[in-house]
Enzyme design. Structure first.
Site, PDB file in Angstrom:
ATOM      1  N   TYR A  35     -29.039 -13.337 -12.797  1.00 37.85           N
ATOM      2  CA  TYR A  35     -28.513 -12.878 -11.507  1.00 37.85           C
ATOM      3  C   TYR A  35     -27.178 -12.170 -11.698  1.00 37.85           C
ATOM      4  O   TYR A  35     -26.969 -11.063 -11.185  1.00 37.85           O
ATOM      5  CB  TYR A  35     -28.350 -14.064 -10.562  1.00 37.85           C
ATOM      6  CG  TYR A  35     -27.824 -13.684  -9.195  1.00 37.85           C
ATOM      7  CD1 TYR A  35     -28.684 -13.229  -8.204  1.00 37.85           C
ATOM      8  CD2 TYR A  35     -26.468 -13.783  -8.889  1.00 37.85           C
ATOM      9  CE1 TYR A  35     -28.210 -12.873  -6.949  1.00 37.85           C
ATOM     10  CE2 TYR A  35     -25.981 -13.435  -7.641  1.00 37.85           C
ATOM     11  CZ  TYR A  35     -26.856 -12.983  -6.675  1.00 37.85           C
ATOM     12  OH  TYR A  35     -26.377 -12.625  -5.435  1.00 37.85           O
ATOM     13  N   LYS A  63     -26.430  -8.139 -10.895  1.00 34.87           N
ATOM     14  CA  LYS A  63     -25.469  -7.664  -9.901  1.00 34.87           C
ATOM     15  C   LYS A  63     -24.345  -6.854 -10.545  1.00 34.87           C
ATOM     16  O   LYS A  63     -23.827  -5.904  -9.939  1.00 34.87           O
ATOM     17  CB  LYS A  63     -24.902  -8.854  -9.120  1.00 34.87           C
ATOM     18  CG  LYS A  63     -25.942  -9.558  -8.241  1.00 34.87           C
ATOM     19  CD  LYS A  63     -26.532  -8.624  -7.185  1.00 34.87           C
ATOM     20  CE  LYS A  63     -27.453  -9.364  -6.230  1.00 34.87           C
ATOM     21  NZ  LYS A  63     -27.991  -8.499  -5.153  1.00 34.87           N
TER      22      LYS A  63
END
Length: 240
Positions: free
Chosen positions: A148, A152
């Protein structure tokens, strides 16, 4: 906030969470909203269009459906995203890594690319990607989420690259990086909520509507000089 009445806005990840909040906020202020997601929610905002952001043909078809219906695309909020279950990096499967990077980075790129082509043809458009404080400002604690965070971080870099390439042709691209937002994405981690709030100076999570308002501002005329900007709104979490 100056917002063109009837602006055609595409929102991905619109079935819930931040995406749904963005769609609702914009629709309430006169935008013609197209809500894109894999599944149609019971409380869909505007016109629903099914899309799988990992499938190029699906993205092409969804964008074509919007253009066929509305004739143009004025703005895009790219809010589709997932988070893996906390996993030590040395134990993460390649499949989990690939799916997280796929949805959060590749899927957003495909969406921005296809919508961007329409906007470049028009000579005007506004895009906001929904990144995260986890992308470039903090490694979350205590959960381990290398996929994650990496997705991002890549998304912020991608946003800046698109902004640089497209600004001279009338398309503004910016990123919004929230901290913890009170959405179902946090639902499986209730045991960590008190800890996260305790180290956030505002002592709470963001409301989805607050994130939606910030995204809408980046799309608005007031933000006309924002180009490749990453707006961090984390309640002060990264100050420590």
């Amino acid at each position: 906030m100056a917002w063109p009445e009837g602006a055609v806005v595409v929102v991905t990840g619109a079935a819930g969470g931040v995406g749904h909040a963005c769609a609702a906020w914009l629709a309430e202020r006169g935008a013609q909203v197209f809500s894109l997601d894999r599944r149609e929610p019971a409380d869909v905002v505007g016109t629903f269009v099914a899309v799988d952001v990992l499938d190029e043909a699906s993205v092409d078809a969804a964008v074509a459906a919007v253009v066929d219906a509305a004739g143009r695309v004025d703005a895009l909020v790219a809010a589709a995203g997932i988070s893996e279950e906390p996993t030590p990096a040395e134990e993460m499967s390649a499949a989990t890594w690939s799916r997280t990077i796929g949805v959060n980075l590749t899927g957003v790129f495909l969406t921005c690319q296809r919508v961007g082509r329409v906007m470049l043809g028009q000579g005007a458009g506004r895009i906001v990607t929904i990144a995260s404080m986890s992308g470039a400002h903090v490694v979350n604690n205590p959960q381990q989420q290398v996929a994650y965070n990496s997705s991002k971080g890549g998304l912020v870099a991608m946003t800046k690259s698109l902004a640089f390439e497209w600004a001279s042709r009338g398309v503004r691209v910016n990123a919004l990086s929230p901290g913890y937002v009170d959405t179902p994405l946090l639902g499986s981690k209730h045991e960590l909520h008190d800890q996260w709030k305790s180290v956030t100076p505002l002592r709470r999570f963001a409301e989805p509507a607050e994130v939606a308002a910030a995204a809408a501002w980046l799309l608005s005329d007031e933000a006309a000089f924002c180009c490749g900007t990453e707006m961090l709104m984390d309640g002060g979490y990264t100050l420590a």
